[in-house]
Design a protein around this motif. Structure first.
Motif, short mmCIF file in Angstrom:
data_model
loop_
_atom_site.label_atom_id
_atom_site.label_comp_id
_atom_site.label_asym_id
_atom_site.label_seq_id
_atom_site.Cartn_x
_atom_site.Cartn_y
_atom_site.Cartn_z
N VAL A 1 0.87 -0.96 0.09
CA VAL A 1 -0.17 0.07 -0.22
C VAL A 1 0.66 0.89 0.25
CG1 VAL A 1 -2.22 1.76 1.38
CG2 VAL A 1 -2.21 -1.39 1.58
N HIS A 2 0.67 2.23 -0.93
CA HIS A 2 1.15 3.86 -0.84
C HIS A 2 0.68 4.75 -1.21
CE1 HIS A 2 4.38 1.11 -2.53
NE2 HIS A 2 5.42 1.63 -2.14
N ALA A 3 0.70 5.73 -0.04
CA ALA A 3 0.05 7.37 -0.24
C ALA A 3 0.86 8.19 -0.73
CB ALA A 3 -0.19 7.18 1.78
N LEU A 4 0.46 8.85 -2.02
CA LEU A 4 1.55 9.60 -2.40
C LEU A 4 0.63 10.43 -2.65
CD1 LEU A 4 1.88 7.09 -5.72
CD2 LEU A 4 3.82 7.14 -3.22
N ASN A 5 1.29 11.92 -2.68
CA ASN A 5 0.82 13.50 -3.03
C ASN A 5 0.34 13.52 -3.82
OD1 ASN A 5 1.15 16.62 -3.90
ND2 ASN A 5 1.39 16.16 -1.50
N LEU A 6 -1.11 13.71 -4.64
CA LEU A 6 -1.77 13.81 -5.66
C LEU A 6 -0.36 15.08 -6.65
CD1 LEU A 6 -4.12 13.51 -7.24
CD2 LEU A 6 -5.51 15.31 -6.66
N SER A 7 0.02 15.69 -6.08
CA SER A 7 0.24 17.25 -6.81
C SER A 7 1.62 16.82 -7.40
CB SER A 7 0.21 18.21 -6.11
OG SER A 7 0.90 18.37 -4.77
N ASP A 8 2.54 16.20 -6.67
CA ASP A 8 3.98 15.44 -7.55
C ASP A 8 4.25 14.00 -6.98
OD1 ASP A 8 4.46 15.81 -4.71
OD2 ASP A 8 5.72 17.26 -4.89
N GLY A 9 3.19 13.05 -6.67
CA GLY A 9 3.72 11.77 -6.53
C GLY A 9 4.53 11.59 -5.24
N GLN B 1 4.02 9.26 0.36
CA GLN B 1 3.47 10.15 2.23
C GLN B 1 4.20 9.20 3.22
OE1 GLN B 1 2.78 13.66 2.55
NE2 GLN B 1 3.88 13.84 0.27
N TRP B 2 3.27 7.77 2.67
CA TRP B 2 3.95 6.51 3.67
C TRP B 2 3.48 5.24 2.77
CZ3 TRP B 2 -0.74 3.85 4.04
CH2 TRP B 2 -1.78 4.20 4.21
N GLN B 3 3.98 4.58 3.45
CA GLN B 3 3.81 3.04 3.22
C GLN B 3 3.69 1.94 3.27
OE1 GLN B 3 7.61 1.78 0.82
NE2 GLN B 3 8.04 3.06 1.55
N LEU B 4 3.24 0.57 3.51
CA LEU B 4 2.94 -0.29 4.59
C LEU B 4 2.85 -1.35 3.17
CD1 LEU B 4 -0.47 0.22 5.66
CD2 LEU B 4 1.40 0.66 6.81
N ASN B 5 3.59 -2.90 4.15
CA ASN B 5 3.62 -3.83 2.90
C ASN B 5 3.08 -5.60 4.19
OD1 ASN B 5 4.45 -6.57 2.17
ND2 ASN B 5 6.04 -6.21 1.65
N LEU B 6 1.79 -5.04 4.04
CA LEU B 6 0.23 -6.36 4.54
C LEU B 6 0.74 -7.26 4.14
CD1 LEU B 6 -3.40 -4.54 2.32
CD2 LEU B 6 -1.58 -3.53 4.71
N ARG B 7 1.49 -8.25 3.31
CA ARG B 7 1.55 -9.26 3.12
C ARG B 7 2.88 -9.78 4.18
NH1 ARG B 7 3.96 -11.65 -2.09
NH2 ARG B 7 5.41 -9.83 -2.19
N GLU B 8 3.99 -8.80 4.62
CA GLU B 8 4.51 -8.82 5.27
C GLU B 8 4.46 -8.85 6.66
OE1 GLU B 8 8.11 -7.14 5.05
OE2 GLU B 8 8.51 -8.04 2.64
#
Length: 471
Positions: A154-162, A165-172
């Motif tokens: 899972v990735h959270a990115l800023n809409l204006s420039d990509g 912001q944060w990321q998750l690895n649900l599998r791990e």
């Protein structure tokens, strides 16, 4: 490499695609008509649109498209995956897999030009030979883009420039199993929380983490809910029940024996308020149709393998009671549309048994059914075409039906029957299972396999449905 000639051709295309730049993948055809100054427009920020029910309140839409079909504005070739685009304002987010990486691209919604891209490695090989790309649509919430990939990253990115912001690895993090087709449920954002049907494994025979909430700004875990039901392919939704927002998760992953159903949770803390089992006894079955709130504290859910559809009423303790159930009104993955007390949906598991049906919401009586098939001449052959496992999009008082082989139809619907006002084969490609997106009078269609008539590769296409206004 083994497999059919079509599969080999698609594999070779993806090899070729890897060497193309973002702009080389884009073809601009013609500018869309200007919007009518008085037209109402909406964003399409997630899987089933702004209300999670595949409806749009846009106006200024073309009442009839030309005999040649709606005008094509631009198209961009894409990699593997079934995720469709999400749109906010003049920005479009597409999510696909190229060269072993999942790629999030932000493009100008009017002309397709690349604004930014974010990519990361995604090691996935589908066990059943389907696409190796992401299944879940991106979610745009304010200035944030949230994606959930096929491996559970899972990735959270800023809409204006990509910017990440944060990321998750649900599998791990939660020991996600691969399930039948990888991870496929879209995220849901509510207030300052992001909800995911994580469907974690069951360590030491105890329930795994089935649903989790994360802080929207930081990705920090806010709460988790344990349950033996795994991650399904239906997206979580929020419903107002007895004046409270209730999180609905139609869960159920790969398991022996198969199990799953509807979870009603308190979104503030993850408390499971009720569980309603609804899953076929068949091992090779999935829950994939997103729950539909229909008012009056009632929720409709369905699956296509065995049990069909059921309408539930929730009491003040949020416990469900069955109002009616109908085996013949089970959706494979679409969510039916409600209009004037009637539910409309493409019911059935596979093409041979698919029928377009209407069912009375109060009684559960099927009012009519239609195969939605037609005959077309191709050379010396007469071929049968159809919508089959289609999607419905409601736009004002009309409906757009998107068939799984590339046919677009405009329909008039009522409890008395269906009338096809227009129909056009945009292309002929199977696995066109991604619902359309509509925003600012532009319709975005996703083609997931090669076009068998023109040879066009997988792509996203933008069509002009604007009635037009002054320049």
């Amino acid at each position: 490499m083994t497999g059919s000639p079509a599969a080999l051709g698609l594999f070779l295309f993806f090899l070729l695609l890897q060497g193309l730049t973002a702009e080389e993948r884009l073809t601009f055809h013609a500018a869309a008509k200007p919007l009518d100054p008085g037209a109402r427009t909406e964003d399409w920020p997630r899987f089933l649109g702004p209300r999670d029910d595949a409806t749009s309140l846009e106006t200024g839409i073309l009442p009839l498209w030309p005999d040649s079909g709606p005008a094509l504005v631009w198209e961009v070739t894409k990699g593997e995956g079934y995720a469709g685009p999400s749109i906010r304002g003049d920005k479009l987010i597409m999510f696909h897999r190229l060269d072993g990486d999942e790629v999030v691209e932000c493009r100008n919604a009017d002309n397709g030009r690349m604004l930014w891209a974010h990519r990361y490695e995604a090691d996935y090989d589908d066990s059943f030979g389907f696409s190796n790309g992401p299944r879940a649509n991106p979610v745009i919430d304010g200035d944030l883009v949230i994606t959930a990939g096929v491996t559970g990253r899972v990735h959270a990115l800023n809409l204006s420039d990509g910017t990440l912001q944060w990321q998750l690895n649900l599998r791990e993090r939660y020991q996600l199993p691969k399930n039948f087709f990888g991870y496929g449920a879209s995220p849901l954002v509510w207030k300052d929380l992001v909800f995911l049907n994580t469907g974690g494994a069951e360590p030491d025979e105890s329930p795994g983490i089935c649903v989790a909430a994360f802080d929207r700004e930081t990705g920090k875990e806010a709460w988790t809910a344990r349950d033996t039901w795994g991650a399904s392919y239906a997206s979580p939704v929020m419903a107002e029940i007895h004046g409270r927002d209730i999180l609905l998760v139609f869960a159920g992953g790969q398991s022996r024996p198969p199990h799953g159903g509807l979870l009603a949770l308190d979104p503030e803390n993850g408390k499971v308020l009720s569980r309603f089992p609804w899953r076929a006894d068949k091992y090779e079955s999935v829950n994939a149709s997103t729950p539909l709130p229909v008012g009056g504290n009632r929720i409709f859910i369905s699956e296509c393998y065995e049990k069909g559809g059921v309408l539930l009423a929730f009491d003040e303790e949020f416990q469900p009671t069955v109002l009616w159930e109908e085996r013949g009104f089970g959706m494979h993955w679409m969510t039916p549309l409600l209009d004037d007390g009637v539910l409309f949906g493409f019911a059935g598991r596979n093409e041979p048994d698919l029928e377009f049906k209407a069912i009375d919401l109060e009684s559960g009586e099927i009012l009519w059914r239609d195969e939605m098939r037609w005959s077309e001449k191709a050379g010396n052959r007469q071929l049968v075409r159809g919508l089959f496992r289609a999607w419905l999009t409601g736009v004002g008082d009309r409906y757009l039906a998107w068939g799984e082989h590339g046919a677009l139809a405009s329909l008039e619907l009522s409890g008395d029957g269906v009338k096809t006002t227009q129909r056009h084969q945009l292309f002929l490609a199977d696995h066109s299972w991604t619902p359309p997106a509509l925003s600012r009078g532009l319709l975005y269609i996703t083609q997931n396999n090669r076009d068998r008539t023109q040879g066009a590769s997988p792509r996203i296409l933008c069509y002009d449905l604007r009635a037009g206004g002054e320049e």
